[in-house]
Motif scaffolding. Structure first.
Motif: not given
Length: 596
Positions: A27-30, A129-136, A341-348
């Motif tokens: 991810x090059x950006x948020x 497909x459940x990953x929803x918020x990815x940091x830069x 689902x929240x465990x899958x929405x944000x990496x890590x």
């Protein structure tokens, strides 16, 4: 190149880089609000293609125990092989074999965030497909390893992944010595003898085993020992067929499981009666209605709840020390992952939960056993030093045909072995079948052999009076010390892609025992797992003339290959000596005649 990689399909801000045999998605950006809301429909991915008419696939699916699924060129994976077994159309690790070689596609980092989806007649690797918020700056790496054999491909992956060395068997009583289990498939799983509590039945069974000089050491107490949101009755007859997915209410002794009015005192009396053996206690996901959820901040979903700060779980480990545990069996890992689902929405998030359990285990000198793990959990466990074992097939007696579970176990063991993990087959009965389903098993000896070759725990779950000490003592020494192999026994390369089920080959599996002096013994088993239950004749090439013990016949002879004809569900087992040695050295009454 066997594997062709297509163009990136992703929103603006996602980049793809190829570094030799590695693919990196970054991810090059948020990135916000990207989820498709379907796990197996990635929103940032590339197509993977093997252009060979003779291609065969093996994948490890995103369901409990990394269900192995096979397919041909049509990608006809069966992700729903039983009414109570269903997986998204995605795998975490993929093997493809053609007449020109093998290719392995496997994560090198962040295994929970990346999948290989089977969609619209093609394979796609990318972010689920459940990953929803990815940091830069977030990136995932997958390796593409082309080799002449599956074994060589796994070795190349292991070199990049750098798993920890296999945990010493002596590090925990559950891996060093014979144990007694009460999980699904065992005699006393929500089942008790007439007029007794389940705790009394378990205590009586263990007391009788000691009278018979069957040296069980650690004892596992399953989910019957603590309350759930929906309590399943503990019955005197019948076998509970349904496993309600409701979570735990509290991780405390269940009131009607032990003898006494006060659950804590009754549990203490139970431990006193047994002489305080090392215990293993099952733990599952927390129910949304649990009183724990009132403490701190939680992600709450329909079927499960998860604390936002995994420091919450430290209380369980402190209780475990107080109760005399040697390990916590973390079960229903699939429900943690797909239940919140929240465990899958944000990496890590999933990785931090599991790393926190590992830190708690280290701080309290306890082991962890992973159960119902997905392939992502397998890969992460390779870096967690306190995961002492991992279950590699579904529950004992889960399937009407045990061959389904034998193949599952022998296949997933290849993944566990590549990750330097000790496998656990699950509990087994040592005695013959009887009138009651919990009396025994017609395949008891083969189940014992499979367990003995796991490199991990060996656990019996016999009913009172139904143990066969002769079978049990083939797995261990007189003091209960297990006779371990170097790696979990696993199918040979040619049997990984469905041939044994089709009746084209026997299910051949091997492992080794390396003596302190360096001599390497090869253990070979074959079992007829043909789906149509036909007789199968087959041959196994040893590569050179060796002294071989036919273990069941007790005959030693020199062979450069093994030939056998087996009826459906029949099996054979051989011990192959190092060059210049006789195969009947050691204690041939044991499944593993020589020790490491």
């Amino acid at each position: 190149m066997l594997l062709q990689v297509g163009a990136l399909e992703a929103p603006s801000g996602v980049e793809l880089e190829r570094r030799g045999q590695l693919l990196v998605l970054r991810a090059a950006e948020v990135l916000e609000g990207c989820a498709t809301r379907w796990f197996s429909q990635p929103w940032a991915s590339v197509a993977l293609r093997v252009d060979a008419a003779d291609v065969e696939y093996l994948g490890f699916a995103f369901t409990q125990f990394a269900l192995p699924v096979t397919a041909g060129a049509a990608l006809d994976f069966d992700f729903h092989p039983a009414h109570n077994l269903h997986s998204p159309a995605a795998v975490g690790v993929l093997l493809a074999r053609t007449s020109h070689g093998v290719v392995l596609v496997a994560p090198v980092d962040h295994p929970h965030e990346q999948i290989i989806a089977v969609r619209d007649g093609e394979l796609r690797w990318g972010w689920h497909g459940d990953l929803d918020h990815v940091p830069a700056g977030f990136a995932t790496t997958v390796g593409i390893y082309e080799a002449e054999s599956t074994a060589a491909a796994f070795e190349a992956w292991s070199a990049d992944l750098r798993p920890l060395a296999m945990r010493p068997a002596t590090a925990n009583p559950i891996t060093s010595h014979l144990s007694y289990w009460t999980d699904n498939g065992a005699a006393y799983w929500y089942r008790t003898e007439p007029g007794r509590t389940i705790g009394d039945s378990v205590a009586t069974a263990i007391e009788q085993l000691h009278q018979l000089d069957v040296p069980v050491r650690a004892v596992e107490l399953d989910s019957w020992a603590y309350p759930h949101q929906t309590l399943r009755p503990i019955a005197e007859i019948g076998y509970p067929e349904e496993v309600p997915p409701t979570g735990m209410a509290t991780w405390t002794p269940r009131a009607d499981a032990f003898d006494g009015d006060d659950p804590e005192s009754a549990f203490t009396a139970f431990r006193d009666r047994l002489g305080h053996p090392p215990l293993v206690i099952h733990a599952r996901h927390v129910d949304p209605s649990s009183p724990y959820v009132a403490e701190g901040e939680w992600w709450v979903d329909d079927l499960a709840a998860q604390p936002k700060d995994p420091a919450f779980f430290r209380r369980w480990f402190d209780d475990a020390v107080r109760w005399g545990l040697c390990a916590v069996e973390q079960d229903w890992m699939l429900m943690y992952w797909f239940g919140v689902r929240a465990l899958r929405e944000v990496p890590g998030r999933a990785a931090e939960w599991q790393r926190a359990l590992d830190r708690h285990a280290a701080a309290t000198d306890l082991g962890l056993i992973w159960c119902m793990a997905t392939p992502a959990d397998f890969v992460l466990a390779a870096s967690l030093p306190n995961v002492v074992a991992i279950r590699t097939s579904d529950d004992y007696r889960f399937a009407p045909d045990p061959a389904f579970l034998w193949i599952w176990y022998l296949t997933v063991n290849r993944l566990a072995g590549a990750l330097e993990l000790r496998a656990f087959k699950d509990v087994f009965f040592s005695g013959p079948a009887g009138d009651d389903p919990i009396d025994g098993d017609e395949h008891a000896e083969f189940e014992a052999l499979l367990s003995a070759l796991s490199a991990g725990p060996v656990g019996i779950g016999d009913r009172i009076g139904r143990t066969d000490p002769t079978v049990v003592l083939r797995t261990c020494d007189a003091d209960g010390a297990l006779r371990h192999v170097d790696r979990p026994v696993g199918l040979i390369d040619d049997c990984l892609f469905g041939a044994p089920a089709r009746g084209e080959r026997l299910a051949w599996a091997t492992t080794t025992v390396t003596e302190a002096g360096g001599g390497v013994w090869t253990l070979v088993l074959a079992v007829n797992t043909s789906r149509d239950r036909v007789e199968v004749s087959d041959e196994f090439d040893l590569g050179a003339m060796r002294s071989v013990l036919d273990w069941r016949a007790g005959v030693v002879a020199d062979h450069d290959h093994l030939t056998v004809v087996l009826a459906p569900r029949d099996w054979a087992y051989w011990v192959v000596a190092p060059p210049g040695r006789r195969a009947d050295e050691g204690d041939t009454t044991k499944y593993v005649p020589v020790t490491r």
